[in-house]
Design a protein around this motif. Structure first.
Motif, short mmCIF file in Angstrom:
data_model
loop_
_atom_site.label_atom_id
_atom_site.label_comp_id
_atom_site.label_asym_id
_atom_site.label_seq_id
_atom_site.Cartn_x
_atom_site.Cartn_y
_atom_site.Cartn_z
N GLU A 2 0.83 -1.21 0.00
CA GLU A 2 0.00 0.00 0.00
C GLU A 2 0.86 1.26 0.00
OE1 GLU A 2 -2.82 -0.12 3.23
OE2 GLU A 2 -3.59 -2.07 2.59
N GLU A 3 1.92 1.25 0.80
CA GLU A 3 2.84 2.40 0.85
C GLU A 3 3.44 2.67 -0.53
OE1 GLU A 3 7.37 3.10 2.28
OE2 GLU A 3 6.08 2.08 3.73
N LEU A 4 3.89 1.62 -1.20
CA LEU A 4 4.54 1.79 -2.49
C LEU A 4 3.54 2.18 -3.58
CD1 LEU A 4 7.22 -1.04 -2.34
CD2 LEU A 4 7.38 1.35 -1.62
N VAL A 5 2.33 1.65 -3.50
CA VAL A 5 1.27 2.07 -4.44
C VAL A 5 1.00 3.56 -4.25
CG1 VAL A 5 -1.20 1.87 -4.93
CG2 VAL A 5 0.18 -0.19 -4.72
N SER A 6 0.94 4.02 -3.00
CA SER A 6 0.70 5.44 -2.71
C SER A 6 1.84 6.32 -3.24
CB SER A 6 0.56 5.67 -1.21
OG SER A 6 -0.59 5.02 -0.73
N SER A 7 3.03 5.75 -3.35
CA SER A 7 4.19 6.49 -3.88
C SER A 7 4.29 6.37 -5.40
CB SER A 7 5.48 5.97 -3.25
OG SER A 7 5.52 6.27 -1.88
N ASN A 8 3.28 5.76 -6.02
CA ASN A 8 3.25 5.57 -7.49
C ASN A 8 4.39 4.70 -8.02
OD1 ASN A 8 0.86 7.07 -7.98
ND2 ASN A 8 2.05 8.94 -7.67
N VAL A 9 4.78 3.70 -7.22
CA VAL A 9 5.76 2.72 -7.68
C VAL A 9 5.01 1.71 -8.53
CG1 VAL A 9 7.35 0.91 -6.94
CG2 VAL A 9 7.23 3.05 -5.66
N LYS A 10 5.63 1.30 -9.64
CA LYS A 10 5.00 0.33 -10.54
C LYS A 10 4.97 -1.06 -9.88
CE LYS A 10 5.33 -1.74 -15.11
NZ LYS A 10 6.11 -1.77 -16.37
N ILE A 11 3.76 -1.57 -9.65
CA ILE A 11 3.59 -2.91 -9.11
C ILE A 11 3.53 -3.88 -10.28
CG2 ILE A 11 2.14 -4.45 -7.71
CD1 ILE A 11 3.33 -2.15 -6.06
N VAL A 12 4.46 -4.81 -10.33
CA VAL A 12 4.53 -5.79 -11.42
C VAL A 12 3.64 -6.98 -11.11
CG1 VAL A 12 6.07 -7.32 -12.70
CG2 VAL A 12 6.86 -5.05 -12.02
N ARG A 13 3.72 -7.43 -9.87
CA ARG A 13 2.88 -8.53 -9.39
C ARG A 13 2.34 -8.14 -8.02
NH1 ARG A 13 7.12 -13.28 -10.94
NH2 ARG A 13 6.81 -13.16 -13.18
N SER A 14 1.04 -8.13 -7.90
CA SER A 14 0.41 -7.80 -6.62
C SER A 14 0.60 -8.92 -5.62
CB SER A 14 -1.09 -7.55 -6.81
OG SER A 14 -1.28 -6.41 -7.61
N LEU A 15 0.43 -8.59 -4.37
CA LEU A 15 0.62 -9.54 -3.28
C LEU A 15 -0.20 -10.80 -3.51
CD1 LEU A 15 2.00 -9.97 -0.55
CD2 LEU A 15 -0.01 -8.93 0.52
N ASP A 16 0.49 -11.94 -3.42
CA ASP A 16 -0.14 -13.22 -3.67
C ASP A 16 0.72 -14.32 -3.07
OD1 ASP A 16 -2.09 -14.93 -4.60
OD2 ASP A 16 -1.51 -14.81 -6.71
#
Length: 133
Positions: free
Chosen positions: A87-101
């Motif tokens: 969530e922190e990195l999403v809020s910082s607009n970091v590109k998520i390649v694979r979401s938590l799984d």
């Protein structure tokens, strides 16, 4: 006396050491300490108990492991509370390649891409609790 490995640091060569350091500070929450006047100029990036060392390439482009070898991350950080970190990195607009799984190798992890195209995984092995013996 048993010999123990204590820690490990990632070493990331980069074309633009300042641009990469700024990304890690502003987007990923690391603190940069510059050693640019050393014989081998570098920048150390610190977050919690993790350290990444940036070095300057001789102009070569960074080629991520997945491009060189067909798959693989460029770094794997063991961490708890992956949900909050993602969530922190999403809020910082970091590109998520694979979401938590949960992976097929029983790790709970997510993967981001850094400014140089490296894939960084953040995860932890899920401990299985089996029945008594």
């Amino acid at each position: 006396m048993k010999k123990l490995l204590i820690e490990s640091h990632c070493i990331f060569p980069t074309q633009d050491i300042m641009k990469t350091a700024n990304f890690y500070e502003q987007k990923l929450g690391f603190k940069a300490v510059q050693y640019l006047n050393a014989n081998e100029p570098h920048i150390c990036l610190y977050r919690d108990t993790t350290e990444i060392i940036l070095t300057q390439t001789n102009g070569q482009k960074v080629i991520p492991n997945r491009d060189l070898y067909g798959y693989g991350y460029d770094a794997y950080f063991i961490t708890k509370n992956q949900e909050e970190l993602q969530e922190e990195l999403v809020s910082s607009n970091v590109k998520i390649v694979r979401s938590l799984d949960l992976t097929d190798y029983n790790n709970k992890e997510f993967v981001v891409e850094d400014i140089d195209g490296r894939w960084l995984a953040f995860g932890l092995k899920v401990i299985e609790v089996s029945g008594g013996m």
